[in-house]
Design an enzyme around this catalytic site. Structure first.
Site, PDB file in Angstrom:
ATOM      1  NE  ARG A 138      -1.964   1.993   3.479  1.00 12.81           N
ATOM      2  CZ  ARG A 138      -2.509   2.586   4.564  1.00 12.81           C
ATOM      3  NH1 ARG A 138      -3.780   2.407   4.844  1.00 12.81           N
ATOM      4  NH2 ARG A 138      -1.760   3.298   5.384  1.00 12.81           N
ATOM      5  CE1 TYR A 150      -4.893   6.350   7.814  1.00 14.15           C
ATOM      6  CE2 TYR A 150      -4.507   6.103   5.454  1.00 14.15           C
ATOM      7  CZ  TYR A 150      -4.712   5.546   6.704  1.00 14.15           C
ATOM      8  OH  TYR A 150      -4.723   4.190   6.831  1.00 14.15           O
ATOM      9  CG  ASP A 196      -6.983   3.649   3.128  1.00 11.58           C
ATOM     10  OD1 ASP A 196      -8.073   4.142   2.770  1.00 11.58           O
ATOM     11  OD2 ASP A 196      -6.803   3.110   4.243  1.00 11.58           O
ATOM     12  CG  HIS A 198      -8.222   6.770   5.978  1.00 14.12           C
ATOM     13  ND1 HIS A 198      -8.445   7.350   7.199  1.00 14.12           N
ATOM     14  CD2 HIS A 198      -7.902   5.484   6.226  1.00 14.12           C
ATOM     15  CE1 HIS A 198      -8.260   6.462   8.147  1.00 14.12           C
ATOM     16  NE2 HIS A 198      -7.936   5.313   7.595  1.00 14.12           N
ATOM     17  CD  GLU A 222      -8.151   0.436   2.653  1.00  8.69           C
ATOM     18  OE1 GLU A 222      -7.036   0.090   2.197  1.00  8.69           O
ATOM     19  OE2 GLU A 222      -8.407   0.442   3.860  1.00  8.69           O
ATOM     20  CD  GLU A 248     -10.143   1.006   7.293  1.00  8.49           C
ATOM     21  OE1 GLU A 248      -9.439   0.396   6.487  1.00  8.49           O
ATOM     22  OE2 GLU A 248      -9.736   1.963   7.974  1.00  8.49           O
ATOM     23  NE  ARG A 269      -9.463  -2.569   3.586  1.00  4.92           N
ATOM     24  CZ  ARG A 269      -8.434  -2.987   4.335  1.00  4.92           C
ATOM     25  NH1 ARG A 269      -8.099  -4.253   4.371  1.00  4.92           N
ATOM     26  NH2 ARG A 269      -7.755  -2.133   5.054  1.00  4.92           N
ATOM     27  CD  GLU A 325      -4.481  -2.747   6.567  1.00  8.13           C
ATOM     28  OE1 GLU A 325      -5.629  -2.957   7.012  1.00  8.13           O
ATOM     29  OE2 GLU A 325      -4.032  -1.606   6.341  1.00  8.13           O
ATOM     30  CD1 TRP A 388      -7.561  11.604  10.120  1.00  6.43           C
ATOM     31  CD2 TRP A 388      -8.012   9.515  10.775  1.00  6.43           C
ATOM     32  NE1 TRP A 388      -6.360  10.966  10.303  1.00  6.43           N
ATOM     33  CE2 TRP A 388      -6.612   9.677  10.704  1.00  6.43           C
ATOM     34  CE3 TRP A 388      -8.524   8.269  11.152  1.00  6.43           C
ATOM     35  CZ2 TRP A 388      -5.708   8.643  10.992  1.00  6.43           C
ATOM     36  CZ3 TRP A 388      -7.650   7.262  11.455  1.00  6.43           C
ATOM     37  CH2 TRP A 388      -6.248   7.446  11.372  1.00  6.43           C
TER      38      TRP A 388
HETATM   39 MG   LIG Z   1      -7.968   1.597   5.435  1.00  9.12          MG
END
Ligand SMILES: [Mg+2]
Length: 388
Positions: A138, A150, A196, A198, A222, A248, A269, A325, A388
């Protein structure tokens, strides 16, 4: 609760026969809420019940509370579910994956994190991950004009108040395709690359980014939007062939209903710890398999080795595994949670110890008590709070 580098919440269930099972209830930044939910509201319900009735226990905790879903509730239920699977597998004398149908592969492919504030730092980081054997990487970078973003610095810092990070979606969207151009030029076409977002973009922005990244053949993009707006993913999907991974922060199959039924994503995820345990996550993976969607279990440092191990058993057993991951742990975390799972040349294996194969050194855990810590918050350049 213990903090051997990060805070972890662990539930231990002991049967009348003296068999113990462990479950992970860690909810990063809100640990005490889950610990209290367990000790005050769940443990009294479990005393005297049959530890082999995993499905019935799950349903009674989920439906019996009346107040369904939510990260605190589902992390608490997950800890009970995993501890009961641990007990059942120990009683059977088998590693958990054998109770989930046996292995569908010999080992579990992972991806690791590479990041840099600029390209030389990023290339060094990618090379370090390649040297560790990671088969997929990643990639996250600093954005010119933004101080802290991030994925570039560790979020391990513990403090009383959250760190504030910066965000500017336009600057990000201009910068990221150029980063992947340079990474592909340096590392060639074969290395699987992930990225990602995010939860930072709107659907139309995500569609544009996905299209701009198509030449660089990402393994996945992602959390391109805050996907609780499931309908918004239709717009993204219609406009890009970049594979999408989401979920996630989801804690229920209902969060995925439109995304999976309409095949708007390619990878789910969710983790064992934040989705209510092995029982519902296996069902999600089976639901996803109907739509050729694969797994990509979330594996940050704040899912304890207990939750990680439970996920690795699922990874080995399910047919529609995609990737896992794996961020690794501090040396002290490995000591607090002695485990049978191994990480070799970028691949995980759950090991063949009965149960999930993780124990808790309670004395060592007690020597490293809970320390308050928050994840960062994210603000636009004018001070507005952003995702975030
Ligand atoms: Mg993530």
């Amino acid at each position: 609760m213990t903090s051997p580098g990060r805070n972890f919440v662990t539930l231990k269930i002991e049967t009348d026969d003296g068999v113990t099972g462990l479950g992970d209830a860690t909810l990063n930044g809100r640990e005490l809420a889950v610990a209290t939910y367990l000790s005050e509201h769940v443990v009294p319900l479990l005393t005297g019940t049959d530890p082999h009735r995993i499905e019935d226990t799950w349903q009674s905790l989920y439906r019996g509370a009346y107040w369904r879903r939510g990260p605190v509730t589902m992390a608490a239920i997950a800890a009970v579910d995993v501890a009961l699977w641990d007990i059942k597998a120990k009683v059977a004398g088998l590693p958990l994956y054998q109770l989930l149908g046996g292995k569908s592969r010999d080992r579990v492919r992972t991806y690791g994190h590479a990041h840099g504030s600029d390209m030389p730092e990023l290339f060094d980081s990618i090379n370090a991950r390649i040297a560790q054997g990671y088969p997929a990487i990643r990639v996250q970078t600093g954005i010119p004009g933004l101080r802290k973003v991030y994925g570039v610095r560790s979020t391990l810092d513990q403090g009383v108040l959250p760190v504030v990070e910066d965000w500017d979606s336009a600057a990000y969207m201009r910068h990221v395709p150029a980063v992947f151009e340079e990474v592909r030029n340096e590392f060639g076409p074969r290395l699987p690359l992930l990225h990602d977002v995010h939860h930072r973009l709107t659907p139309i922005q995500a569609a544009r980014l996905g299209r701009d990244l198509e030449p660089y053949d990402l393994f996945w993009l992602e959390d391109c939007t805050p996907a609780e707006n499931q309908d918004g993913l239709r717009l993204v999907r219609r406009n890009t062939t970049t594979p999408l991974a989401i979920g996630e922060v989801f804690n229920s199959v209902f969060d995925y209903q439109t995304l999976v039924n309409e095949q708007l994503i390619d990878y789910v995820r969710s983790s064992v710890t934040h989705f209510g345990g092995v029982t519902p996550l296996k069902k999600l993976f089976d639901f996803a398999a109907l739509h050729q969607i694969r797994s990509g279990i979330h594996g940050p440092e704040d899912i304890s080795p207990v939750g990680m191990a439970a996920g690795i058993h699922l990874d080995l057993a399910i047919h529609n595994f995609g990737i896992q991951e794996y961020s690794g742990y501090t040396d002290l975390t490995h000591e607090v949670f002695p485990h049978a799972f191994t990480f070799t040349d970028g691949y995980l294996h759950p090991g063949d110890a009965p149960g999930i194969g993780v124990e808790l050194d309670e004395q060592l855990a007690a020597a490293h008590p809970y320390a308050p810590a928050y994840l960062p918050v994210n603000r636009l350049l004018d001070g507005t709070v952003h995702d975030w």
